[in-house]
Design a protein around this motif. Structure first.
Motif, PDB file in Angstrom:
ATOM      1  N   LEU A  49       0.818  -1.212   0.000  1.00  0.00           N
ATOM      2  CA  LEU A  49       0.000   0.000   0.000  1.00  0.00           C
ATOM      3  C   LEU A  49       0.851   1.260   0.000  1.00  0.00           C
ATOM      4  CD1 LEU A  49      -2.871  -1.122   2.398  1.00  0.00           C
ATOM      5  CD2 LEU A  49      -2.851  -1.096  -0.105  1.00  0.00           C
ATOM      6  N   GLU A  50       1.984   1.222   0.671  1.00  0.00           N
ATOM      7  CA  GLU A  50       2.903   2.365   0.621  1.00  0.00           C
ATOM      8  C   GLU A  50       3.415   2.575  -0.803  1.00  0.00           C
ATOM      9  OE1 GLU A  50       5.822   1.355   3.521  1.00  0.00           O
ATOM     10  OE2 GLU A  50       4.532   1.856   5.228  1.00  0.00           O
ATOM     11  N   ARG A  51       3.708   1.469  -1.501  1.00  0.00           N
ATOM     12  CA  ARG A  51       4.159   1.594  -2.887  1.00  0.00           C
ATOM     13  C   ARG A  51       3.029   2.096  -3.782  1.00  0.00           C
ATOM     14  NH1 ARG A  51       6.596  -3.632  -5.889  1.00  0.00           N
ATOM     15  NH2 ARG A  51       4.402  -4.210  -5.870  1.00  0.00           N
ATOM     16  N   LEU A  52       1.806   1.680  -3.498  1.00  0.00           N
ATOM     17  CA  LEU A  52       0.649   2.153  -4.253  1.00  0.00           C
ATOM     18  C   LEU A  52       0.528   3.675  -4.160  1.00  0.00           C
ATOM     19  CD1 LEU A  52      -2.020   1.118  -5.766  1.00  0.00           C
ATOM     20  CD2 LEU A  52      -3.130   1.502  -3.560  1.00  0.00           C
ATOM     21  N   ILE A  53       0.647   4.194  -2.959  1.00  0.00           N
ATOM     22  CA  ILE A  53       0.557   5.646  -2.773  1.00  0.00           C
ATOM     23  C   ILE A  53       1.717   6.350  -3.477  1.00  0.00           C
ATOM     24  CG2 ILE A  53       0.568   7.511  -1.087  1.00  0.00           C
ATOM     25  CD1 ILE A  53      -2.002   5.802  -1.127  1.00  0.00           C
ATOM     26  N   LYS A  54       2.909   5.778  -3.400  1.00  0.00           N
ATOM     27  CA  LYS A  54       4.068   6.362  -4.081  1.00  0.00           C
ATOM     28  C   LYS A  54       3.847   6.383  -5.601  1.00  0.00           C
ATOM     29  CE  LYS A  54       9.092   5.963  -4.606  1.00  0.00           C
ATOM     30  NZ  LYS A  54      10.328   5.225  -4.227  1.00  0.00           N
ATOM     31  N   SER A  55       3.299   5.307  -6.145  1.00  0.00           N
ATOM     32  CA  SER A  55       2.993   5.269  -7.584  1.00  0.00           C
ATOM     33  C   SER A  55       1.964   6.335  -7.925  1.00  0.00           C
ATOM     34  CB  SER A  55       2.473   3.887  -7.985  1.00  0.00           C
ATOM     35  OG  SER A  55       3.486   2.909  -7.906  1.00  0.00           O
ATOM     36  N   GLY A  56       0.959   6.493  -7.056  1.00  0.00           N
ATOM     37  CA  GLY A  56      -0.057   7.522  -7.286  1.00  0.00           C
ATOM     38  C   GLY A  56       0.548   8.908  -7.317  1.00  0.00           C
ATOM     39  N   ASN A  57       1.442   9.180  -6.378  1.00  0.00           N
ATOM     40  CA  ASN A  57       2.120  10.474  -6.378  1.00  0.00           C
ATOM     41  C   ASN A  57       2.929  10.672  -7.653  1.00  0.00           C
ATOM     42  OD1 ASN A  57       1.107  11.074  -3.830  1.00  0.00           O
ATOM     43  ND2 ASN A  57       2.913  10.302  -2.754  1.00  0.00           N
ATOM     44  N   GLY A  58       3.504   9.562  -8.150  1.00  0.00           N
ATOM     45  CA  GLY A  58       4.339   9.632  -9.349  1.00  0.00           C
ATOM     46  C   GLY A  58       3.574  10.034 -10.593  1.00  0.00           C
TER      47      GLY A  58
END
Length: 281
Positions: A49-58
């Motif tokens: 989920l942390e990676r999901l949010i990081k991808s979203g920010n990207g």
């Protein structure tokens, strides 16, 4: 049973639920995660989920939901499916709007499926798999887990047509990762993997392997390596969420090491299984 979810509603997988003017459908304008579930418990869910949010920010995706809300949603879907060993596919897109390149002012779309896991063939686990070398033709921001996977699909299909399990991607002479995996080599008792950058995804199983190396006192070095160094390695293995750790014993027809899954590959796989066993308790 396998189930689907879209924007607050659980649906059968065969129900047509995606509008034609969905940004993910028309532009690939979205991100995703695949989460492995063992005995009803998602593995390394926080990291996913942390990676999901990081991808979203990207991709400048305005995600209002918190990690805790996504955690609750994933666990609810697993419980509703009744599946003990399964995979959750979680996708977020920029939403539903008339087709226009500019970002629309609409709510994001959240969809999900929960399906039984397809286990890796026992013969691959015991004897290893083959791979090919393929030019890395993807975009420059591979750290983002985006829906734009056509170069990955084409490379993986090429590998399949050559009777291989995976395509190992290279930029110039240097290995980046696989089409859906991170790549590791073993040389003289040390494990090497490509360091994180925009060019590769920070794999969740990659994280677990780093932890496994520490637990079994094996040195792991994040250092770029060439395809020539890969051919000369004592062992090669790849990692991803669904297949865990896969030994690669042949690349472009060339035997790696002694042509069998290696000591360190097996040691790390068994350690990973211990982590999974602890999760089940």
């Amino acid at each position: 049973m396998s189930i689907g979810y879209i924007n607050g509603k659980y649906i059968p997988l065969n129900e047509r639920a995606i509008p034609l003017e969905e940004r993910g459908y028309q532009f690939g304008d979205g991100i995703y995660e695949v989460i492995r579930v063992y005995n009803g418990k998602p593995f390394m869910l926080n990291e996913h989920l942390e990676r999901l949010i990081k991808s979203g920010n990207g991709i400048k995706l305005k995600i209002q939901q918190s990690i805790e809300e996504f955690r609750s949603l994933v666990n609810e879907a697993i419980a509703k499916s009744g599946l003990a060993d399964c995979c959750v596919y979680l996708q977020i897109t920029r939403g539903i709007s008339a087709r226009n390149h500019l970002f629309p002012d609409v709510p994001i779309s959240i969809s999900m499926t929960v399906k039984p896991v397809v286990p890796l063939q026992k013969s691959i686990r015991e004897k290893g798999a083959a791979a090919i070398i393929h030019e890395d033709e993807r975009w420059a921001n591979c750290y983002i887990k985006s829906l734009n996977l056509l170069p990955n699909v084409l490379a993986r299909q090429t590998a399949f047509e050559k009777g291989c399990f995976e395509a190992i991607l290279v930029r110039g002479a240097m290995v980046t990762e696989g089409t859906s995996s991170n790549v590791f080599i073993v040389k003289q008792g040390k494990v090497y993997t490509t360091p994180l950058s925009r060019n590769i995804l920070a794999g969740i199983t990659r994280m677990a392997v780093k932890k496994s190396c520490k637990e079994v006192s094996v040195e792991i070095i994040e250092q770029a390596f060439s395809k020539e160094e890969l051919f000369q390695a004592d062992e090669v293995f790849i990692t991803n969420t669904t297949s865990e750790i896969v030994p690669i014993v042949k690349v472009d027809g060339q035997i790696i090491g002694n042509g069998l899954p290696g000591e360190y590959t097996l040691k790390l796989y068994h350690k990973l299984q211990q982590f999974v066993a602890d999760l089940k308790e």
